[in-house]
Write an enzyme that holds these catalytic residues in place. Sequence first.
Site, short mmCIF file in Angstrom:
data_model
loop_
_atom_site.label_atom_id
_atom_site.label_comp_id
_atom_site.label_asym_id
_atom_site.label_seq_id
_atom_site.Cartn_x
_atom_site.Cartn_y
_atom_site.Cartn_z
N GLU A 182 18.71 95.99 -65.99
CA GLU A 182 17.40 95.37 -66.28
C GLU A 182 17.50 94.35 -67.40
O GLU A 182 16.49 93.97 -67.99
CB GLU A 182 16.39 96.45 -66.65
CG GLU A 182 16.09 97.38 -65.49
CD GLU A 182 14.96 98.36 -65.76
OE1 GLU A 182 14.41 98.37 -66.89
OE2 GLU A 182 14.63 99.10 -64.83
N ASP A 212 11.89 105.78 -71.55
CA ASP A 212 11.94 106.39 -70.21
C ASP A 212 13.18 107.27 -70.20
O ASP A 212 14.31 106.76 -70.20
CB ASP A 212 12.02 105.32 -69.12
CG ASP A 212 12.05 105.94 -67.72
OD1 ASP A 212 12.01 107.18 -67.62
OD2 ASP A 212 12.10 105.18 -66.73
N LYS A 308 4.75 101.93 -58.67
CA LYS A 308 5.80 101.10 -58.07
C LYS A 308 5.52 101.02 -56.57
O LYS A 308 5.71 102.01 -55.86
CB LYS A 308 7.17 101.76 -58.27
CG LYS A 308 7.68 101.78 -59.70
CD LYS A 308 8.93 102.64 -59.77
CE LYS A 308 9.61 102.58 -61.11
NZ LYS A 308 10.62 103.66 -61.25
C1 2PG Z 1 12.37 103.46 -63.80
C2 2PG Z 1 12.88 102.23 -63.12
C3 2PG Z 1 12.40 100.93 -63.61
P1 2PG Z 1 14.65 102.33 -61.25
O1 2PG Z 1 13.01 104.51 -63.77
O2 2PG Z 1 11.27 103.45 -64.32
O3 2PG Z 1 12.66 100.74 -64.98
O4 2PG Z 1 14.21 102.28 -62.81
O5 2PG Z 1 14.07 101.12 -60.61
O6 2PG Z 1 16.14 102.34 -61.30
O7 2PG Z 1 14.06 103.58 -60.69
MG MG Z 2 11.12 105.58 -64.78
#
Ligand code: 2PG
Ligand code: MG
Length: 388
Positions: A182, A212, A308
């Site tokens: 990221e 997180d 998400k």
């Molecule tokens: C999370 C995400 C985004 P990933 O865990 O919050 O930062 O990571 O997309 O790898 O799940």
């Molecule tokens: Mg997360």
Amino acid sequence: MIKDILGYKIFNSRGEPTVLIKTITDKGVFYGSAPSGASVGRYEAKTLNIDKSLEILKNVKENFIGLREEDYSILEDMIVQFAGDRFQNIGSHLGFALSSSFLKAATLNKPYRYFDEISFPYPVGNVMGGGVHGGGTDIQEFHLIPINAKSFPEAIGICIEGIRRIKDILSKRGKVFGKNDENALVSDLNDEEVFEIVSSVADDLGARIGIDMAATELWDPKKGKYVYKKLGKETTPGEQLDAVKELINLWKVYFVEDPFHEDDFQNFARLRKWRPKILVCGDDIFATNMERVKMGIKYGSCNSMIIKPNQIGTIGLAMEVAEFANRNGMKTVVSHRSGETNDWIVSDLALGLSPFIKTGVWGGERLAKHNRLIEIWNSLPKPRMAKI
Ligand code: 2PG
Ligand code: MG
């Protein structure tokens, strides 16, 4: 009217294949492309091989051709119908990319106009980290959250200044460092050492700290323990609760995401009750899924949740979940994934739905989202920050 829908295999920021959709209407061409996670929860929508998704697109696209792009909810419902249970028929990459391009087509590239009212989210900016995003710490992300900023451009400016200062500190200490998936900084410092640096920079800039822990990734179900490889430490769920409380006290943490694994509704609830003002945020535990959110509300697990769209499959389904969570008193955080494209739809969603946005700090695919918000901020007569 929709005249054609084209699909291509492109790559995300981690170099993994993903889907790009071009929806062609008589008013223009509208793009959507899908992100991918690395810390992926068990309850997320299914992903399919990209070539297979593009084959499926060829079979389903005729159903959309000739329909009015203004009727976004009808198009959304059709995607969901084709998708089947947990998106197993079309995969979440195709679901995300189609719905993103359709919403842009319906609003002539201004999806934020879909909402009656908008306000600007505060960034939850990932400045250092590790875990499955690569190298560094056991905790996946350390954030700066500039809650005193008066504008979005100022807010993201604080995060950028913060990550620059952290970079300088690492250089001065002679630390070898790099960037992870990221574009957060990674080094060989452990969680405690990183807390110390991030908290001194946060204090100087008047920002708060978030983390997180992505604890599903730390959880070893066979041992029944969280395993911190870097720190060489293992904790039982009870010890984990104590450890998280200690971190919150010691470093004045304001936002803590996924401190427990995705099925531990009870410990989330214990933490939330202990300090109701801290944002106890659920990501993997909810997977942007309405049924999981309802369970969380029943247990009183969280006062905040990650949104998400690719966890549930489409933009529209994610909107429904966010609106439901907002009505039930949760502070939502619209979020990117660690593997991103330059699609900026999450920025427009945050404008209508959330007081926070989590989409990294810098790097092209992250700035695509922030620069979108800066542009909208500057184009409105009276932009305002969200209430938090
Ligand atoms: C999370 C995400 C985004 P990933 O865990 O919050 O930062 O990571 O997309 O790898 O799940
Ligand atoms: Mg997360």
